[in-house]
Design an enzyme around this catalytic site. Sequence first.
Site, PDB file in Angstrom:
ATOM      1  N   ASP A   1       0.920  12.427   5.488  1.00 47.55           N
ATOM      2  CA  ASP A   1       2.044  13.345   5.716  1.00 47.55           C
ATOM      3  C   ASP A   1       3.352  12.625   5.978  1.00 47.55           C
ATOM      4  O   ASP A   1       3.372  11.439   6.320  1.00 47.55           O
ATOM      5  CB  ASP A   1       1.761  14.217   6.945  1.00 47.55           C
ATOM      6  CG  ASP A   1       1.938  13.437   8.244  1.00 47.55           C
ATOM      7  OD1 ASP A   1       1.297  12.364   8.375  1.00 47.55           O
ATOM      8  OD2 ASP A   1       2.731  13.863   9.107  1.00 47.55           O
TER       9      ASP A   1
ATOM     10  N   LYS B   1      -5.247  13.018  11.490  1.00 54.77           N
ATOM     11  CA  LYS B   1      -5.529  14.017  10.481  1.00 54.77           C
ATOM     12  C   LYS B   1      -5.574  13.404   9.080  1.00 54.77           C
ATOM     13  O   LYS B   1      -6.159  13.977   8.161  1.00 54.77           O
ATOM     14  CB  LYS B   1      -4.409  15.099  10.482  1.00 54.77           C
ATOM     15  CG  LYS B   1      -4.270  15.884  11.749  1.00 54.77           C
ATOM     16  CD  LYS B   1      -3.094  16.853  11.593  1.00 54.77           C
ATOM     17  CE  LYS B   1      -2.818  17.579  12.884  1.00 54.77           C
ATOM     18  NZ  LYS B   1      -1.540  18.294  12.821  1.00 54.77           N
ATOM     19  N   GLY B   2      -4.936  12.272   8.913  1.00 52.88           N
ATOM     20  CA  GLY B   2      -4.649  11.746   7.580  1.00 52.88           C
ATOM     21  C   GLY B   2      -5.841  11.492   6.687  1.00 52.88           C
ATOM     22  O   GLY B   2      -5.712  11.470   5.477  1.00 52.88           O
TER      23      GLY B   2
ATOM     24  N   LYS C   1      -0.993  -1.701   3.691  1.00 53.40           N
ATOM     25  CA  LYS C   1       0.358  -2.225   3.444  1.00 53.40           C
ATOM     26  C   LYS C   1       0.465  -3.576   4.134  1.00 53.40           C
ATOM     27  O   LYS C   1       0.933  -3.655   5.281  1.00 53.40           O
ATOM     28  CB  LYS C   1       1.380  -1.284   4.100  1.00 53.40           C
ATOM     29  CG  LYS C   1       1.880  -0.151   3.256  1.00 53.40           C
ATOM     30  CD  LYS C   1       3.068   0.476   3.957  1.00 53.40           C
ATOM     31  CE  LYS C   1       2.952   1.964   4.038  1.00 53.40           C
ATOM     32  NZ  LYS C   1       4.018   2.595   4.835  1.00 53.40           N
TER      33      LYS C   1
ATOM     34  N   PHE D   1       6.950   4.201   2.178  1.00 52.24           N
ATOM     35  CA  PHE D   1       6.326   5.293   2.924  1.00 52.24           C
ATOM     36  C   PHE D   1       5.757   6.288   1.923  1.00 52.24           C
ATOM     37  O   PHE D   1       6.459   6.809   1.074  1.00 52.24           O
ATOM     38  CB  PHE D   1       7.327   5.974   3.857  1.00 52.24           C
ATOM     39  CG  PHE D   1       6.631   6.850   4.844  1.00 52.24           C
ATOM     40  CD1 PHE D   1       6.086   6.314   6.000  1.00 52.24           C
ATOM     41  CD2 PHE D   1       6.478   8.213   4.597  1.00 52.24           C
ATOM     42  CE1 PHE D   1       5.408   7.117   6.901  1.00 52.24           C
ATOM     43  CE2 PHE D   1       5.796   9.018   5.487  1.00 52.24           C
ATOM     44  CZ  PHE D   1       5.258   8.469   6.638  1.00 52.24           C
TER      45      PHE D   1
ATOM     46  N   GLU E   1     -10.180   5.471   7.500  1.00 53.39           N
ATOM     47  CA  GLU E   1      -8.735   5.585   7.741  1.00 53.39           C
ATOM     48  C   GLU E   1      -8.001   5.867   6.437  1.00 53.39           C
ATOM     49  O   GLU E   1      -8.406   5.386   5.376  1.00 53.39           O
ATOM     50  CB  GLU E   1      -8.200   4.260   8.308  1.00 53.39           C
ATOM     51  CG  GLU E   1      -7.979   4.258   9.798  1.00 53.39           C
ATOM     52  CD  GLU E   1      -6.784   5.083  10.246  1.00 53.39           C
ATOM     53  OE1 GLU E   1      -6.390   6.040   9.544  1.00 53.39           O
ATOM     54  OE2 GLU E   1      -6.262   4.790  11.333  1.00 53.39           O
ATOM     55  N   ASP E   2      -6.909   6.627   6.524  1.00 57.39           N
ATOM     56  CA  ASP E   2      -6.090   6.860   5.340  1.00 57.39           C
ATOM     57  C   ASP E   2      -5.334   5.594   4.955  1.00 57.39           C
ATOM     58  O   ASP E   2      -5.338   5.174   3.816  1.00 57.39           O
ATOM     59  CB  ASP E   2      -5.131   8.043   5.565  1.00 57.39           C
ATOM     60  CG  ASP E   2      -4.312   7.921   6.852  1.00 57.39           C
ATOM     61  OD1 ASP E   2      -4.548   6.997   7.655  1.00 57.39           O
ATOM     62  OD2 ASP E   2      -3.426   8.770   7.072  1.00 57.39           O
TER      63      ASP E   2
HETATM   64  P1  IMP Z   1      -0.761   1.745  11.959  1.00 58.16           P
HETATM   65  O1  IMP Z   1      -1.233   1.904  13.375  1.00 58.16           O
HETATM   66  O2  IMP Z   1       0.679   1.236  11.917  1.00 58.16           O
HETATM   67  O3  IMP Z   1      -1.665   0.907  11.099  1.00 58.16           O
HETATM   68  O4  IMP Z   1      -0.604   3.163  11.323  1.00 58.16           O
HETATM   69  C1  IMP Z   1      -1.632   3.987  11.128  1.00 58.16           C
HETATM   70  C2  IMP Z   1      -1.199   5.411  10.924  1.00 58.16           C
HETATM   71  O5  IMP Z   1       0.205   5.605  10.674  1.00 58.16           O
HETATM   72  C3  IMP Z   1      -1.894   5.917   9.684  1.00 58.16           C
HETATM   73  O6  IMP Z   1      -3.205   6.344   9.978  1.00 58.16           O
HETATM   74  C4  IMP Z   1      -0.970   7.024   9.238  1.00 58.16           C
HETATM   75  O7  IMP Z   1      -1.288   8.216   9.908  1.00 58.16           O
HETATM   76  C5  IMP Z   1       0.416   6.566   9.649  1.00 58.16           C
HETATM   77  N1  IMP Z   1       1.117   5.945   8.509  1.00 58.16           N
HETATM   78  C6  IMP Z   1       1.384   4.640   8.324  1.00 58.16           C
HETATM   79  N2  IMP Z   1       2.020   4.429   7.145  1.00 58.16           N
HETATM   80  C7  IMP Z   1       2.137   5.656   6.563  1.00 58.16           C
HETATM   81  C8  IMP Z   1       2.712   6.116   5.310  1.00 58.16           C
HETATM   82  O8  IMP Z   1       3.233   5.364   4.461  1.00 58.16           O
HETATM   83  N3  IMP Z   1       2.631   7.451   5.086  1.00 58.16           N
HETATM   84  C9  IMP Z   1       2.068   8.329   5.964  1.00 58.16           C
HETATM   85  N4  IMP Z   1       1.526   7.935   7.132  1.00 58.16           N
HETATM   86  C10 IMP Z   1       1.559   6.611   7.433  1.00 58.16           C
END
Ligand code: IMP
Length: 174
Positions: free
Chosen positions: A157, A41-42, A129, A150, A97-98
């Site tokens: 969210d 959803k992000g 990040k 975060f 992607e967010d």
């Molecule tokens: P990844 O698979 O660890 O790269 O994470 C991807 C997903 O985790 C993102 O699309 C977000 O939905 C969630 N996410 C990761 N870091 C954050 C954050 O700091 N705030 C909110 N959602 C996050």
Amino acid sequence: MTDRFSTLISAEDIAARVRALGQEIARDYAGQPLVLVCVLKGSFVFTADLARAIDGSVRIEFLGVQSYGEGTESSGVVQITQDLTRTVEHEHVLLVEDIVDTGLTIAHLLELFRTRKPASVKVCALLHKPARTRVAVAIDYLGFTIEDKFVVGYGLDFNQRHRNLPFIGVVDQP
Ligand code: IMP
């Protein structure tokens, strides 16, 4: 008790960066039709703004993705909860992607999309990040690099809340 936030990236700074990304994308695709895949959803807020910043032929698709695990940790197990409504075969795809945190989600999605035989597949992320990288993935279009905090707002969210904040913020510790 209501949460309080510190602004990390203001709504104005986000808008300026999204406009620049849209111009860069329009220039690179040079009039070729593009499918923006909004990773739910992000990314819903980012995709809405990015799409309007691209002066070109754009189709929007939505992909529902759930990374197992609640709270602030991605587990790396990615479940597709809602798939595209049309094939992307022979089309140029841009995954929107967010945030790329560990990189596990986007790495999984890139693998999935390559099996669908698009003309090309690239990644656009609002935030990255790098401190948390577990799988290195090339991000073709990036909004901002942030430190290991975060963040919420502008679609992101914490336990399904705060997506409606117009800026990117960090929740203040009480
Ligand atoms: P990844 O698979 O660890 O790269 O994470 C991807 C997903 O985790 C993102 O699309 C977000 O939905 C969630 N996410 C990761 N870091 C954050 C954050 O700091 N705030 C909110 N959602 C996050």
